[in-house]
Design a protein around this motif. Structure first.
Motif, PDB file in Angstrom:
ATOM      1  N   ARG A   1       0.742  -1.200  -0.028  1.00  0.00           N
ATOM      2  CA  ARG A   1      -0.072  -0.139   0.030  1.00  0.00           C
ATOM      3  C   ARG A   1       0.735   1.289   0.084  1.00  0.00           C
ATOM      4  NH1 ARG A   1      -5.102   1.245   0.449  1.00  0.00           N
ATOM      5  NH2 ARG A   1      -5.421  -0.771   1.260  1.00  0.00           N
ATOM      6  N   GLY A   2       1.851   1.172   0.781  1.00  0.00           N
ATOM      7  CA  GLY A   2       2.869   2.321   0.972  1.00  0.00           C
ATOM      8  C   GLY A   2       3.498   2.756  -0.480  1.00  0.00           C
ATOM      9  N   ALA A   3       3.978   1.601  -1.053  1.00  0.00           N
ATOM     10  CA  ALA A   3       4.762   1.595  -2.175  1.00  0.00           C
ATOM     11  C   ALA A   3       3.463   2.368  -3.439  1.00  0.00           C
ATOM     12  CB  ALA A   3       5.252   0.516  -2.739  1.00  0.00           C
ATOM     13  N   ALA A   4       2.450   1.678  -3.629  1.00  0.00           N
ATOM     14  CA  ALA A   4       1.230   2.012  -4.424  1.00  0.00           C
ATOM     15  C   ALA A   4       1.444   3.444  -4.262  1.00  0.00           C
ATOM     16  CB  ALA A   4       0.214   1.289  -4.530  1.00  0.00           C
ATOM     17  N   GLU A   5       0.738   3.874  -2.897  1.00  0.00           N
ATOM     18  CA  GLU A   5       0.348   5.382  -2.992  1.00  0.00           C
ATOM     19  C   GLU A   5       1.480   6.378  -3.124  1.00  0.00           C
ATOM     20  OE1 GLU A   5      -1.094   5.114   1.106  1.00  0.00           O
ATOM     21  OE2 GLU A   5      -3.056   4.551   0.672  1.00  0.00           O
ATOM     22  N   ALA A   6       2.718   5.867  -2.691  1.00  0.00           N
ATOM     23  CA  ALA A   6       3.839   6.935  -3.177  1.00  0.00           C
ATOM     24  C   ALA A   6       3.983   7.016  -4.425  1.00  0.00           C
ATOM     25  CB  ALA A   6       5.270   6.447  -2.446  1.00  0.00           C
ATOM     26  N   ALA A   7       3.864   5.826  -5.167  1.00  0.00           N
ATOM     27  CA  ALA A   7       4.091   6.102  -6.758  1.00  0.00           C
ATOM     28  C   ALA A   7       3.180   6.664  -7.390  1.00  0.00           C
ATOM     29  CB  ALA A   7       4.089   4.617  -7.372  1.00  0.00           C
ATOM     30  N   ILE A   8       1.540   6.447  -6.933  1.00  0.00           N
ATOM     31  CA  ILE A   8       0.873   7.311  -7.434  1.00  0.00           C
ATOM     32  C   ILE A   8       0.934   8.624  -7.084  1.00  0.00           C
ATOM     33  CG2 ILE A   8      -1.821   7.770  -7.194  1.00  0.00           C
ATOM     34  CD1 ILE A   8      -2.154   4.747  -6.798  1.00  0.00           C
ATOM     35  N   ALA A   9       1.217   9.279  -5.856  1.00  0.00           N
ATOM     36  CA  ALA A   9       1.521  10.678  -5.770  1.00  0.00           C
ATOM     37  C   ALA A   9       2.556  11.192  -6.578  1.00  0.00           C
ATOM     38  CB  ALA A   9       1.967  10.563  -4.220  1.00  0.00           C
ATOM     39  N   GLU A  10       3.493  10.266  -7.186  1.00  0.00           N
ATOM     40  CA  GLU A  10       4.553  10.973  -7.924  1.00  0.00           C
ATOM     41  C   GLU A  10       4.298  10.696  -9.378  1.00  0.00           C
ATOM     42  OE1 GLU A  10       6.904  12.924  -6.988  1.00  0.00           O
ATOM     43  OE2 GLU A  10       6.834  12.502  -4.909  1.00  0.00           O
ATOM     44  N   SER A  11       3.002  10.352  -9.647  1.00  0.00           N
ATOM     45  CA  SER A  11       2.706  10.205 -11.053  1.00  0.00           C
ATOM     46  C   SER A  11       1.939  11.504 -11.848  1.00  0.00           C
ATOM     47  CB  SER A  11       1.747   9.016 -11.258  1.00  0.00           C
ATOM     48  OG  SER A  11       0.354   9.337 -10.687  1.00  0.00           O
ATOM     49  N   ALA A  12       1.524  11.416 -12.818  1.00  0.00           N
ATOM     50  CA  ALA A  12       0.625  12.493 -13.517  1.00  0.00           C
ATOM     51  C   ALA A  12      -0.868  12.702 -12.995  1.00  0.00           C
ATOM     52  CB  ALA A  12       0.790  12.267 -15.055  1.00  0.00           C
ATOM     53  N   PHE A  13      -1.114  11.615 -11.933  1.00  0.00           N
ATOM     54  CA  PHE A  13      -2.434  11.212 -11.667  1.00  0.00           C
ATOM     55  C   PHE A  13      -2.396  11.250  -9.878  1.00  0.00           C
ATOM     56  CE2 PHE A  13      -1.604   8.818 -15.284  1.00  0.00           C
ATOM     57  CZ  PHE A  13      -2.412   9.712 -16.397  1.00  0.00           C
ATOM     58  N   PRO A  14      -1.913  12.538  -9.551  1.00  0.00           N
ATOM     59  CA  PRO A  14      -1.978  12.187  -7.814  1.00  0.00           C
ATOM     60  C   PRO A  14      -3.262  12.110  -7.351  1.00  0.00           C
ATOM     61  CG  PRO A  14      -1.108  14.531  -8.662  1.00  0.00           C
ATOM     62  CD  PRO A  14      -1.465  13.521 -10.035  1.00  0.00           C
ATOM     63  N   GLN A  15      -4.349  12.905  -8.190  1.00  0.00           N
ATOM     64  CA  GLN A  15      -5.617  12.793  -7.468  1.00  0.00           C
ATOM     65  C   GLN A  15      -6.210  11.512  -7.372  1.00  0.00           C
ATOM     66  OE1 GLN A  15      -4.685  13.258 -10.801  1.00  0.00           O
ATOM     67  NE2 GLN A  15      -6.238  11.995 -12.309  1.00  0.00           N
ATOM     68  N   LEU A  16      -5.483  10.316  -7.947  1.00  0.00           N
ATOM     69  CA  LEU A  16      -5.987   8.917  -7.593  1.00  0.00           C
ATOM     70  C   LEU A  16      -5.459   8.613  -6.016  1.00  0.00           C
ATOM     71  CD1 LEU A  16      -4.922   6.881 -11.012  1.00  0.00           C
ATOM     72  CD2 LEU A  16      -7.198   8.066 -10.038  1.00  0.00           C
ATOM     73  N   ALA A  17      -4.515   9.222  -5.850  1.00  0.00           N
ATOM     74  CA  ALA A  17      -4.105   8.840  -4.447  1.00  0.00           C
ATOM     75  C   ALA A  17      -4.929   9.833  -3.203  1.00  0.00           C
ATOM     76  CB  ALA A  17      -2.469   9.490  -4.173  1.00  0.00           C
ATOM     77  N   LEU A  18      -5.617  10.812  -3.458  1.00  0.00           N
ATOM     78  CA  LEU A  18      -6.376  11.419  -2.602  1.00  0.00           C
ATOM     79  C   LEU A  18      -7.631  10.695  -2.378  1.00  0.00           C
ATOM     80  CD1 LEU A  18      -5.570  14.946  -4.326  1.00  0.00           C
ATOM     81  CD2 LEU A  18      -4.500  14.026  -2.308  1.00  0.00           C
ATOM     82  N   GLY A  19      -7.852   9.898  -3.009  1.00  0.00           N
ATOM     83  CA  GLY A  19      -9.224   9.038  -2.813  1.00  0.00           C
ATOM     84  C   GLY A  19     -10.540   9.653  -3.448  1.00  0.00           C
ATOM     85  N   GLU A  20     -10.206  10.561  -4.466  1.00  0.00           N
ATOM     86  CA  GLU A  20     -11.243  11.326  -5.258  1.00  0.00           C
ATOM     87  C   GLU A  20     -12.142  10.237  -6.174  1.00  0.00           C
ATOM     88  OE1 GLU A  20      -9.698  14.572  -7.575  1.00  0.00           O
ATOM     89  OE2 GLU A  20      -8.930  15.491  -5.396  1.00  0.00           O
ATOM     90  N   ARG A  21     -11.361   9.031  -6.461  1.00  0.00           N
ATOM     91  CA  ARG A  21     -11.982   8.143  -7.014  1.00  0.00           C
ATOM     92  C   ARG A  21     -11.453   7.053  -6.687  1.00  0.00           C
ATOM     93  NH1 ARG A  21     -11.831   7.181 -13.922  1.00  0.00           N
ATOM     94  NH2 ARG A  21     -13.165   5.466 -13.761  1.00  0.00           N
ATOM     95  N   PRO A  22     -12.453   6.063  -6.419  1.00  0.00           N
ATOM     96  CA  PRO A  22     -11.935   4.694  -5.912  1.00  0.00           C
ATOM     97  C   PRO A  22     -10.976   4.065  -6.966  1.00  0.00           C
ATOM     98  CG  PRO A  22     -14.348   4.696  -5.901  1.00  0.00           C
ATOM     99  CD  PRO A  22     -13.788   5.990  -6.868  1.00  0.00           C
TER     100      PRO A  22
END
Length: 167
Positions: free
Chosen positions: A24-45
Motif C-alpha cells: 500500500r505504501g509503495a502504491a500510494e507513493a508511486a501514484i502521488a509521484e505520477s501524473a495522476f496524483p488525484q488517484l492518491a487523494l481518494g477522489e475516485r476509488p
C-alpha cells in the motif's frame, strides 16, 4: 484504495513482514509521484492487485505474455488507460495487477546487499508506475520513470536505488 495482496503459499515470502502495508505504501507513493496524483487523494476509488509469487509462476507468465522464457523480478499488467485515470470521478478504477517473483527479488536484493523488503518496495513502486502508463523503452521515458521512482521511494524513507548507476 482497494488493494488485494495475495501471497504465494510457498514459505519463501517472510510472513513476519506486513506485505500488505508495504505494498500500500509503495502504491500510494508511486501514484502521488505520477501524473495522476488525484488517484492518491481518494477522489475516485482505485483498485489494484499484487501477487507475491514464486519464480516458476512468474516464469510462466513472462513466457505467455511477453514471450520471454525466464523469470523476471516484477511483471505489471495495466488495465486502465490515461484517459480513464484522468477522469476526476466515476466508478472504481481497476489499475491492474503486479506480480513479484521471490527468488529473483531475493537474489537481486542479496547482490545489492539490501533487505528483501526494501528491494520489493522499489519493485512495487516500479510496477505501479507501469500500471500508470510509464515505461523505460527509451532514454527520455526511462529517465522520467526513474526520477519518479526516486521521489516515491524518498517519500518512504528509502534512498536512491540508482545512485552510482547510469542509464
Amino acid at each position: 484504495m482497494t488493494l488485494d495482496v495475495l501471497i504465494d503459499s510457498d514459505p519463501e515470502w517472510d510472513s513476519s513482514i506486513d506485505w500488505a502495508a508495504l505494498a500500500r505504501g509503495a502504491a500510494e507513493a508511486a501514484i502521488a509521484e505520477s501524473a495522476f496524483p488525484q488517484l492518491a487523494l481518494g477522489e475516485r476509488p482505485v483498485e489494484m492487485s499484487i501477487r507475491l509469487a514464486n519464480d516458476e509462476e512468474v516464469h510462466a507468465l513472462n513466457a505467455e505474455w511477453r514471450g520471454k522464457d525466464k523469470a523476471t523480478n516484477v511483471l505489471s499488467f495495466p488495465m486502465a488507460d490515461a484517459e480513464e485515470m484522468d477522469e476526476g470521478s466515476g466508478p472504481e478504477l481497476m489499475l491492474g495487477d503486479i506480480i513479484l517473483a521471490h527468488g529473483v527479488c531475493a537474489s537481486e536484493a542479496a547482490e545489492k546487499s539490501i533487505p528483501l523488503e526494501r528491494h520489493a518496495t522499489h519493485l512495487l513502486v516500479h510496477g505501479t508506475l507501469h500500471l500508470l502508463g510509464y515505461d523505460h523503452m527509451d532514454d527520455g521515458s526511462a529517465a522520467d520513470m526513474e526520477s519518479r521512482e526516486i521521489r516515491a521511494l524518498s517519500r518512504l524513507g528509502i534512498s536512491d536505488p540508482y545512485a552510482g548507476e547510469t542509464l
